[in-house]
Design an enzyme around this catalytic site. Structure first.
Site, PDB file in Angstrom:
ATOM      1  N   CYS A  81      16.132   1.431 -26.105  1.00  0.00           N
ATOM      2  CA  CYS A  81      16.586   2.598 -25.347  1.00  0.00           C
ATOM      3  C   CYS A  81      17.248   3.649 -26.231  1.00  0.00           C
ATOM      4  CB  CYS A  81      17.559   2.174 -24.254  1.00  0.00           C
ATOM      5  SG  CYS A  81      16.856   1.065 -23.023  1.00  0.00           S
ATOM      6  N   HIS A 326      14.557   7.317 -16.694  1.00  0.00           N
ATOM      7  CA  HIS A 326      14.823   6.680 -17.985  1.00  0.00           C
ATOM      8  C   HIS A 326      13.528   6.379 -18.741  1.00  0.00           C
ATOM      9  CE1 HIS A 326      16.549   4.454 -21.142  1.00  0.00           C
ATOM     10  NE2 HIS A 326      16.702   3.279 -20.555  1.00  0.00           N
TER      11      HIS A 326
END
Length: 381
Positions: A81, A326
């Site tokens: 991430c 995301h």
């Protein structure tokens, strides 16, 4: 020491684009950022491209095939991430070192639907019970409740806040409010996180043009430049009990301490924060990890509206990962875009008045993968 500045930054609206390719999404974001800086790809001396799922396919070079192959060096980055933030930090490092004057950082991802992080089996000690991200962040939330009495309702209020913020962000995947009852009664994914307390898997891309101080002056870009006051990146430090019960907070706490020291500021000096709310429980613990409050006081911050737009320290005014979305490789640079937008007074209805100093934070990894965390402090020039 000379500083590095962001002179162009933008992102595409996060959503789902099954008919497009990853390089095509990246190309759009890159051109938007170049336009924002009033530059072209011919002005750029190096490209840093972040992507997770197609990292082996040289996305950066394929991106240049769409907007102009000028022969510049390309570095492709994958770091869970934290991928986009890693590409951004590598770009910052290269300019700070004096190797380049103008560089481009791009983060991009095309995501499928469904669960992330599953399929790796059961953790050996059974503390987390599953290798999936929802299970890991559920455990983090339950542990916070055990230690501090944090309630299901307090976790849910974070999602209510971020969904409200997203209604003012035209680049957010979802722009719809969710009431506390809707959040708490939505499908339970892994207690205490319901479906509306989990981040959204979307496609997206974001880009930033970074420049040396000399380039900013030479090109007359002072009116749009945002200073990168400090940058820090960490991985998990060794902890004896970490092999059985990993501490996902350690990397963030270490990065926060480093970036505050480097910037010469503290959390009390910040005007806004874009942090990694992959789950509502994650945002809660990161309030404490980033020093926005003392340990055990995060629930109180939520109840008092401190992190809501209009509060003392607004967090995730973009809508956050819970509502904006995301796309792994793009998230870190999208967070930079959001903070820059406020520091330039261009955030419209969601503008944090008088914002001068903002922090971005992303952390990626898992209990059996290690952790990568990047924190940046940005300042109005």
């Amino acid at each position: 020491m000379s500083h590095v500045y962001i002179v162009g930054v933008d992102m595409i609206r996060f959503g789902r684009y099954p008919e497009r390719t990853v390089p095509n999404l990246a190309a759009e974001a890159a051109l938007l950022a170049l336009d924002d800086a009033d530059l072209t790809i011919a002005d750029i001396q190096a490209l840093y491209c972040g992507n997770v799922y197609e990292a082996r396919t040289m996305v950066g070079q394929r991106l240049l095939a769409e907007i102009g192959q000028t022969g510049i060096p390309v570095t492709n980055v994958a770091n869970a991430c934290a991928t986009g933030a890693t590409a951004f930090r590598d770009a910052w490092t290269s300019v700070l070192a004096g190797v380049y004057d103008l560089v481009l950082a791009v983060g991009v991802e095309q995501m499928g639907k469904g669960l992330l992080g599953g399929g790796a089996g059961v953790s050996p000690e059974g503390f987390i019970g599953s290798a999936s991200n929802p299970a890991m962040f559920a455990q983090i939330g339950v542990e916070h409740t055990r230690k501090y009495g944090t309630t299901f309702e307090q976790f849910a209020k974070i999602s209510v806040k971020n969904h409200f913020h997203s209604t003012m962000n035209p680049k957010s995947m979802y722009r719809k409010e969710a009431s506390l009852d809707e959040v708490m009664s939505s499908e339970m994914i892994s207690y205490p996180n319901t479906k509306l307390m989990c981040s959204v898997n979307v496609d997206g891309a974001a880009a930033a043009v970074l420049a040396s101080e000399a380039a900013v002056e030479r090109l007359g870009l002072t009116d749009r430049a945002v200073k990168i006051r400090a940058s820090a990146m960490t991985s998990n430090p060794y902890q004896e009990r970490g092999t059985a019960l990993p501490d996902f907070s350690s990397a963030t706490r270490l990065a926060a301490a480093q970036v505050y020291e480097s910037a010469g500021v503290g959390p009390e000096d910040l005007d806004l924060v874009e942090l990694h709310d992959c789950f509502a429980t994650a945002e809660m613990v990161h309030y404490e990890n980033l020093g926005l409050c003392a340990d055990g006081e995060a629930g109180k911050l939520v109840d008092e509206g401190v992190t809501r737009l209009g509060g003392r320290i607004p967090v995730n005014v973009s809508g956050g990962l819970l509502s904006k979305g995301h796309p792994l490789g793009a998230t870190g640079i999208a967070n930079v875009y959001e903070v820059c937008t406020h520091l330039r007074d261009r955030a419209g209805a969601r503008q944090v008045p008088g914002a001068r100093l903002g922090l971005t934070h992303v952390v990626g990894g898992g209990y059996d993968l290690g952790t990568a965390c990047a924190v940046h402090i940005l300042e109005r020039r």
